[in-house]
Write a protein that holds these residues in place. Sequence first.
Motif, PDB file in Angstrom:
ATOM      1  N   UNK A   1      -4.020 -40.321  -4.196  1.00 14.57           N
ATOM      2  CA  UNK A   1      -4.930 -39.875  -5.247  1.00 14.57           C
ATOM      3  C   UNK A   1      -4.183 -39.627  -6.549  1.00 14.57           C
ATOM      4  N   UNK A   2      -3.041 -38.945  -6.450  1.00 20.55           N
ATOM      5  CA  UNK A   2      -2.246 -38.667  -7.650  1.00 20.55           C
ATOM      6  C   UNK A   2      -1.754 -39.971  -8.271  1.00 20.55           C
ATOM      7  N   UNK A   3      -1.274 -40.897  -7.406  1.00 19.71           N
ATOM      8  CA  UNK A   3      -0.785 -42.175  -7.937  1.00 19.71           C
ATOM      9  C   UNK A   3      -1.906 -42.977  -8.578  1.00 19.71           C
ATOM     10  N   UNK A   4      -3.071 -42.984  -7.945  1.00 23.44           N
ATOM     11  CA  UNK A   4      -4.200 -43.713  -8.514  1.00 23.44           C
ATOM     12  C   UNK A   4      -4.616 -43.142  -9.857  1.00 23.44           C
ATOM     13  N   UNK A   5      -4.631 -41.830  -9.940  1.00 20.51           N
ATOM     14  CA  UNK A   5      -4.982 -41.224 -11.225  1.00 20.51           C
ATOM     15  C   UNK A   5      -3.962 -41.575 -12.289  1.00 20.51           C
ATOM     16  N   UNK A   6      -2.683 -41.546 -11.900  1.00 22.18           N
ATOM     17  CA  UNK A   6      -1.635 -41.875 -12.864  1.00 22.18           C
ATOM     18  C   UNK A   6      -1.728 -43.338 -13.301  1.00 22.18           C
ATOM     19  N   UNK A   7      -1.930 -44.243 -12.332  1.00 19.96           N
ATOM     20  CA  UNK A   7      -2.037 -45.657 -12.679  1.00 19.96           C
ATOM     21  C   UNK A   7      -3.301 -45.920 -13.477  1.00 19.96           C
ATOM     22  N   UNK A   8      -4.382 -45.239 -13.123  1.00 18.74           N
ATOM     23  CA  UNK A   8      -5.619 -45.414 -13.880  1.00 18.74           C
ATOM     24  C   UNK A   8      -5.434 -44.976 -15.326  1.00 18.74           C
ATOM     25  N   UNK A   9      -4.774 -43.844 -15.514  1.00 16.86           N
ATOM     26  CA  UNK A   9      -4.521 -43.387 -16.882  1.00 16.86           C
ATOM     27  C   UNK A   9      -3.617 -44.374 -17.616  1.00 16.86           C
ATOM     28  N   UNK A  10      -2.596 -44.870 -16.909  1.00 18.77           N
ATOM     29  CA  UNK A  10      -1.700 -45.833 -17.539  1.00 18.77           C
ATOM     30  C   UNK A  10      -2.433 -47.137 -17.843  1.00 18.77           C
ATOM     31  N   UNK A  11      -3.301 -47.566 -16.897  1.00 13.50           N
ATOM     32  CA  UNK A  11      -4.048 -48.802 -17.118  1.00 13.50           C
ATOM     33  C   UNK A  11      -4.971 -48.668 -18.320  1.00 13.50           C
ATOM     34  N   UNK A  12      -5.667 -47.565 -18.414  1.00 15.30           N
ATOM     35  CA  UNK A  12      -6.547 -47.361 -19.556  1.00 15.30           C
ATOM     36  C   UNK A  12      -5.759 -47.314 -20.857  1.00 15.30           C
TER      37      UNK A  12
END
Length: 834
Positions: free
Chosen positions: A266-277
């Motif tokens: 979950x933490x990694x997905x949130x981090x990657x999602x923020x980075x992707x955006x």
Amino acid sequence: MCTLLSVGILERARVEWFATAFGLVVGTTMVFVPYEFGAALFQFIYPYVRPLGSLFLMGSATMLAALLYPSWPAFVGWLGRALFLGAVGFYWWTATVLPGGLTGLVLYPLLAGLLLLEQAPRFRGRGLLAVFIAAVALFFGVLMVLSPHGFIRFSLLAFGPFIRGLGALFLGTGVLLSVGLWRGWLGLSRVALAGLCILFLNMALALGSRGSWAGVGVYAVLTVSCAVLTWVRELPVLSGVRWRLFRGMALASVLPILGAGAVASFVAQRAIEAELRSKAQQAVSAETAWLEQTAYMARSLLRAQSRDPGFIAAVRDGNVEGMSERVDLLENDSGLFDAAWLLDSAGNTLVPSTKLNRIGANHNYANREYFQQTIQGDNTVLLSRPFLTRAGLPFVVFTTQVELGGGRRAVLVGGLSLRRLGLQPTLASRSYHVELFDRRDGTLLRETDRGDVLTRAPVLGMLTPQALSTPEGMLEAFDASGHRLLVAHEQVSETPWTVVVTARLREAFAPVTRMGAWVVAIAVLAGTISLLLSRWVGRDVARRLESLRDGFAALGTPALERRVQAGGDDEFAQLASGFNDMAARIDRTQQELREAIDIRDQFLSMASHELRTPLTPLKATLELLIRQSESSQGLTPERQRAIFDRLNRQVDRLTRLIGDMLDVSRLQSGRFALTVAPMDLVTLMHEVMERVQSTRPEREGLLSLAVPDAPLVGRWDAQRLDQLFTNLVENALRYSPPGTPVAVRVREEDGQVRVDVEDRGIGIPAESLPQLFTPFYRAGNAAEHYAGGLGLGLAICREIVERHGGRIQARSEGPGQGTCFTVWLPRAAVSGAT
């Protein structure tokens, strides 16, 4: 320690186990790879996919705990079922009913209904998993036959018409399984389950080959369930320490790893999602900035050229060479325009484009929209709509008026090729899919993947123009194949253009998906290792416990020499060592008990005999006295005295026997106490010897006493010492043949008084010496040489000596060699005496 209670698996296999496995698989997929649920089918479920997966995991884990620990309160199982059914209900409504799906329309309500039905009293102890599989097979078979097009993606077959054949197989195996269950034909049921295992495996592989991992879970679990019901003959119900360790390790190893992995995912997905955006925003901003710069440079060049006095003079004077030189400069040397030309106020070509002129001659462009807008407007630089040139090339042009004075004007045109514009590499086009379209009519100007232009912008097929009407923004949408996209858009300032950058979330989150897969793999590996270790540890623990169990079973049996192996240095070794010590103590206690029973039996035999011995002559003598008193003949005084002496001796004998038994009773109850006072041991020994001698006149001259000349004064109990030495001297006389001497010696030794009583009698065997002072014990040769007694005298003697703080010892060279009893008495105060 493991017990196997075998029962029929088809009758006992429960839907709850299937529901637990399904919930764990689907919940793990939703939590670790939520973007696998990004297809259009899951558009209603996607915003809640991670909480829904957590609900699946919590419900399934709680049900699993209740299944592994049936002794837990019933509300634990009902809590797990409530959480699971809540997740299934939401999943069924959002992923099946709202999108209009077919497979889950009956599948999930059937699962929920049978799960609850299993809890009814009528079905207590029975399982409905085989019934559930048969119902699913029949349902799928009917749907595939009636609506084959909805099931093409569920088959590995290349052609759609074969789906009806697949449905017929489902329908046939479902009927066979139903008949087998109804009639109780296990062979037919297993054949049908084997066929369904292959069919469900086909569906799972088909969905996996298409990347639809969200739907693989239920069919994979169905495949495994059919395989288990086909090849497992009996359902083992495990109990014992091995099962306890197994289920404890199953919960303690897998679930925490999955939980920790879910948090990390979950933490990694949130981090990657923020980075992707962030990167998408940067990419669209970079693309917009490049277009803004291109548009600004194009306007600046046209504006500068249109206001150049030399160019204006050449146009006013009709200087073709001068006009052509300036137009060629824009077209060939600016590095920006792909074509440039000059038109008069009527739309006729004054200077054609050298590039476009290779294809066609000069023409009138009065009908072009860009010309009309420029002539009717002011002298600002205008950006046209995209169009096809007479040569069929897609272009967009910048136009501006050239004021010639006197109301005369010309139109300067600079064109940009949309094909070349689509081939320009930028930061966004290298990593994302880029679209550029005209907001006025939605015409596509640039697309990095295909390069098509002058068509409807593909993004407008996923999002409405109103959704892209804001200056900038970030949205999510589904493409034509149902994959979820991240869409970043921004308008190019001072132009009617909008830049759209899109990224597929599945590809963007592929690292997180791989990480989630690794976490699940590690959890499964850790769980497998833990279960293997628990099996090994459980076998070791069970072996030790079984050894202890066998040891306990051997207690109280003739196999008392059996001991438990106490290897290692852990608590089990300590327990085994303690058990062995306890068993040894029990052995000794039982041995002493058996000896005590033997002594008791011997005592009862001896006591009955000894008590009967004086009673018989007493009775005979009394009967004699009665008869003679009734007769006329009287007894002479001598005869009367002899009879009374005989009676007195037998009464004394009874008195001694009863006294010895009372003393032993006092010893065992702890009431054997001394009353000490100053006394002379020499005087006491003389009294004892005289009394014994008077009762045994036949031993006249055979008893000898050697004492010091001076008195031996100490604090002793005179009555008990009299009893002690009387017993020793009488024992010596009792077990000595007639005519053999008995010597008594009294002397001081190392501050103590030593008394020796030595005879030349029958002696004592060496094996009898250690037990000589045990109550009721008599040496073997003493029993053969009957001399009367209960075996209590020496036990009482030892107790008297030890109460005085002394010690007593018996020595003998063996049978026939005589015996010497030695007593040491301290002259100091006696411990424990009163």
